[in-house]
Design a protein around this motif. Sequence first.
Motif, PDB file in Angstrom:
ATOM      1  N   GLY A  52      45.539 -15.939-116.539  1.00  0.00           N
ATOM      2  CA  GLY A  52      46.918 -16.218-116.944  1.00  0.00           C
ATOM      3  C   GLY A  52      47.716 -16.870-115.843  1.00  0.00           C
ATOM      4  N   ALA A  71      56.891 -18.670-119.504  1.00  0.00           N
ATOM      5  CA  ALA A  71      56.432 -18.127-120.788  1.00  0.00           C
ATOM      6  C   ALA A  71      54.977 -17.704-120.692  1.00  0.00           C
ATOM      7  CB  ALA A  71      56.621 -19.163-121.893  1.00  0.00           C
ATOM      8  N   VAL A  72      54.146 -18.565-120.093  1.00  0.00           N
ATOM      9  CA  VAL A  72      52.729 -18.236-119.915  1.00  0.00           C
ATOM     10  C   VAL A  72      52.589 -17.007-119.013  1.00  0.00           C
ATOM     11  CG1 VAL A  72      50.523 -19.021-118.961  1.00  0.00           C
ATOM     12  CG2 VAL A  72      51.940 -20.598-120.281  1.00  0.00           C
ATOM     13  N   GLY A  74      54.811 -14.671-118.516  1.00  0.00           N
ATOM     14  CA  GLY A  74      55.332 -13.495-119.207  1.00  0.00           C
ATOM     15  C   GLY A  74      54.342 -12.906-120.199  1.00  0.00           C
ATOM     16  N   VAL A  75      53.699 -13.778-120.986  1.00  0.00           N
ATOM     17  CA  VAL A  75      52.686 -13.317-121.940  1.00  0.00           C
ATOM     18  C   VAL A  75      51.522 -12.679-121.192  1.00  0.00           C
ATOM     19  CG1 VAL A  75      50.985 -14.059-123.653  1.00  0.00           C
ATOM     20  CG2 VAL A  75      53.313 -14.977-123.720  1.00  0.00           C
ATOM     21  N   THR A  76      51.140 -13.301-120.084  1.00  0.00           N
ATOM     22  CA  THR A  76      50.048 -12.762-119.266  1.00  0.00           C
ATOM     23  C   THR A  76      50.376 -11.355-118.782  1.00  0.00           C
ATOM     24  OG1 THR A  76      49.370 -14.952-118.499  1.00  0.00           O
ATOM     25  CG2 THR A  76      48.712 -13.076-117.146  1.00  0.00           C
ATOM     26  N   LEU A  78      52.484  -9.194-120.049  1.00  0.00           N
ATOM     27  CA  LEU A  78      52.533  -8.245-121.163  1.00  0.00           C
ATOM     28  C   LEU A  78      51.132  -7.784-121.552  1.00  0.00           C
ATOM     29  CD1 LEU A  78      54.064  -6.753-123.382  1.00  0.00           C
ATOM     30  CD2 LEU A  78      53.912  -8.834-124.779  1.00  0.00           C
ATOM     31  N   VAL A  79      50.218  -8.741-121.699  1.00  0.00           N
ATOM     32  CA  VAL A  79      48.831  -8.400-122.052  1.00  0.00           C
ATOM     33  C   VAL A  79      48.202  -7.565-120.946  1.00  0.00           C
ATOM     34  CG1 VAL A  79      46.548  -9.341-122.553  1.00  0.00           C
ATOM     35  CG2 VAL A  79      48.575 -10.444-123.506  1.00  0.00           C
ATOM     36  N   TRP A 179      45.597  -2.335-128.386  1.00  0.00           N
ATOM     37  CA  TRP A 179      46.016  -3.166-129.514  1.00  0.00           C
ATOM     38  C   TRP A 179      46.791  -2.394-130.581  1.00  0.00           C
ATOM     39  CZ3 TRP A 179      41.115  -2.850-127.468  1.00  0.00           C
ATOM     40  CH2 TRP A 179      40.250  -1.936-128.064  1.00  0.00           C
ATOM     41  N   THR A 182      50.403  -3.288-131.851  1.00  0.00           N
ATOM     42  CA  THR A 182      50.690  -4.207-132.957  1.00  0.00           C
ATOM     43  C   THR A 182      51.137  -3.450-134.204  1.00  0.00           C
ATOM     44  OG1 THR A 182      48.350  -4.205-133.618  1.00  0.00           O
ATOM     45  CG2 THR A 182      49.072  -5.939-132.099  1.00  0.00           C
TER      46      THR A 182
END
Length: 235
Positions: A52, A71-72, A74-76, A78-79, A179, A182
């Motif tokens: 990421g 954005a990249v 931030g997503v990284t 979070l995951v 997961w 979700t």
Amino acid sequence: MLDSLIVGVLGMDVFAVVLVVARSVAFRTRLYRPMLLNVALCAAPLLVLLVGWGAALVVRVAGAPAWAMWAVAGVTMLVWVLLLPNAGYLVTELNLSHRREGDGVPMWFDVALVISLAMAGVLTTVINVFTLHAGYAILRHGDHAVGLQTADGRVLVAVLLLLVSLGMYLGRYLRLNSWDVTHPGALLRKLHAHVVTERHAGALVGFCLTHTVFLALMYVVVVGPVISGLVALER
């Protein structure tokens, strides 16, 4: 020092896998696949973090707007946070729940196996948290090793280790996975039932505090000398 840390962590992960496979081959018993899956999940957070951050850097170098890079990143993050407890989760293998009556595996072998798994989980957790700690220190305090010794960085480490402990508890006792976020409604209902209806709040708090302190002490033991060495070299 960093080379030794990385090699040691990778070596422990590989050694744990070898013992899991050797258990099946040497003692002619079933291969305990959940352990292999847990080791793979243990390695996943650091892989996500490195890929990421690399992707965020590529986006930035390619001339994309700054928001795209963030954005990249931030997503990284979070995951990564959601996957991180999978590393520490290996500590819970110490309960020896994989043993079966008459499987012919001596206790000394299984003790070595679960300790290797637990240490692989602890060390992988430590290197994950240190990677983020270092990245935060560089962004917040500049490219200076002394930035690793600031109070805000230590608070970040403590919060991350507390989240890891919470994730370990949810995975072991509520059988939740990363997961499951979700499905937040179902997740909250399970947590409410466990803590309020079944009155396990004390167990949750005790588990999280105990394991957070344990992981923090391991962080000090493993990462402390690395940070001290980096600061000394800089001076």
